[in-house]
Design a protein around this motif. Structure first.
Motif, mmCIF file in Angstrom:
data_model
loop_
_atom_site.group_PDB
_atom_site.id
_atom_site.type_symbol
_atom_site.label_atom_id
_atom_site.label_comp_id
_atom_site.label_asym_id
_atom_site.label_seq_id
_atom_site.Cartn_x
_atom_site.Cartn_y
_atom_site.Cartn_z
ATOM 1 N N ARG A 2 0.838 -1.203 0.000
ATOM 2 C CA ARG A 2 0.000 0.000 0.000
ATOM 3 C C ARG A 2 0.869 1.247 0.000
ATOM 4 N NH1 ARG A 2 -1.941 -3.412 3.748
ATOM 5 N NH2 ARG A 2 -0.720 -2.335 5.287
ATOM 6 N N GLU A 22 -8.209 -6.135 7.536
ATOM 7 C CA GLU A 22 -7.640 -5.996 6.199
ATOM 8 C C GLU A 22 -8.299 -7.026 5.308
ATOM 9 O OE1 GLU A 22 -3.445 -6.483 6.687
ATOM 10 O OE2 GLU A 22 -3.248 -4.671 7.889
ATOM 11 N N GLU A 23 -8.631 -6.607 4.092
ATOM 12 C CA GLU A 23 -9.370 -7.501 3.196
ATOM 13 C C GLU A 23 -9.065 -7.147 1.748
ATOM 14 O OE1 GLU A 23 -14.076 -8.598 2.381
ATOM 15 O OE2 GLU A 23 -13.561 -7.168 3.952
ATOM 16 N N THR A 24 -8.826 -8.168 0.942
ATOM 17 C CA THR A 24 -8.702 -7.985 -0.494
ATOM 18 C C THR A 24 -10.031 -8.358 -1.122
ATOM 19 O OG1 THR A 24 -6.350 -8.538 -0.408
ATOM 20 C CG2 THR A 24 -7.427 -8.650 -2.567
ATOM 21 N N SER A 29 -8.999 -4.771 -5.205
ATOM 22 C CA SER A 29 -8.784 -3.622 -4.321
ATOM 23 C C SER A 29 -8.669 -4.116 -2.883
ATOM 24 C CB SER A 29 -9.899 -2.583 -4.482
ATOM 25 O OG SER A 29 -11.147 -3.129 -4.140
ATOM 26 N N TYR A 30 -8.138 -3.271 -2.043
ATOM 27 C CA TYR A 30 -7.774 -3.665 -0.696
ATOM 28 C C TYR A 30 -8.347 -2.655 0.286
ATOM 29 C CZ TYR A 30 -4.598 -4.769 3.176
ATOM 30 O OH TYR A 30 -4.080 -5.112 4.388
ATOM 31 N N ASP A 32 -8.464 -1.401 4.398
ATOM 32 C CA ASP A 32 -7.751 -1.428 5.669
ATOM 33 C C ASP A 32 -8.522 -0.530 6.624
ATOM 34 O OD1 ASP A 32 -5.896 -1.527 7.748
ATOM 35 O OD2 ASP A 32 -4.553 -0.074 6.815
ATOM 36 N N TYR A 50 -7.562 0.930 -1.170
ATOM 37 C CA TYR A 50 -6.409 0.977 -2.058
ATOM 38 C C TYR A 50 -6.663 0.169 -3.320
ATOM 39 C CZ TYR A 50 -4.442 2.766 2.208
ATOM 40 O OH TYR A 50 -4.239 3.521 3.333
ATOM 41 N N PRO A 52 -5.643 -2.194 -6.644
ATOM 42 C CA PRO A 52 -4.806 -3.396 -6.696
ATOM 43 C C PRO A 52 -3.306 -3.099 -6.793
ATOM 44 C CG PRO A 52 -6.742 -3.700 -8.063
ATOM 45 C CD PRO A 52 -6.744 -2.257 -7.613
#
Length: 99
Positions: A2, A22-24, A29-30, A32, A50, A52
């Protein structure tokens, strides 16, 4: 990796205990989400979304979540982060701070 923005760095304080999620997401995309108790006992929260490639799409910080426990604030923040990620698919960077 990130690439954190100014909102995160202004909010960050590694000396305070915090919880995080936290997870994708399916599109890569991510999200937090971090919550903590301030030195004065306020529940505070950071939400980051965030792309990818790690670029910040959205960051916001809350100095206080009155009446919310860390657990409740974290659950609310995760839902908000997911909605923001969905709304920002392909959008430009947005940053906000709630003080």
């Amino acid at each position: 990796m990130r690439i954190r923005g100014d909102i995160f760095w202004a909010w960050a304080d590694p000396t305070l205990h915090h919880r995080s999620h936290e997870e994708t997401l399916a599109d890569g995309s991510y999200v937090d989400v971090q919550v903590r108790l301030s030195r004065t006992g306020n529940t505070q929260m950071f939400i980051g979304v965030y792309a990818p490639n790690g670029m910040a799409l959205h960051e916001e910080a809350f100095e206080s979540r009155p009446g919310e426990s860390m657990t409740r604030a974290l659950a609310w923040g995760v839902g908000r982060a997911r909605r923001i990620a969905e709304d920002n698919s392909g959008a430009a960077v947005r940053r906000a701070s709630s003080r």
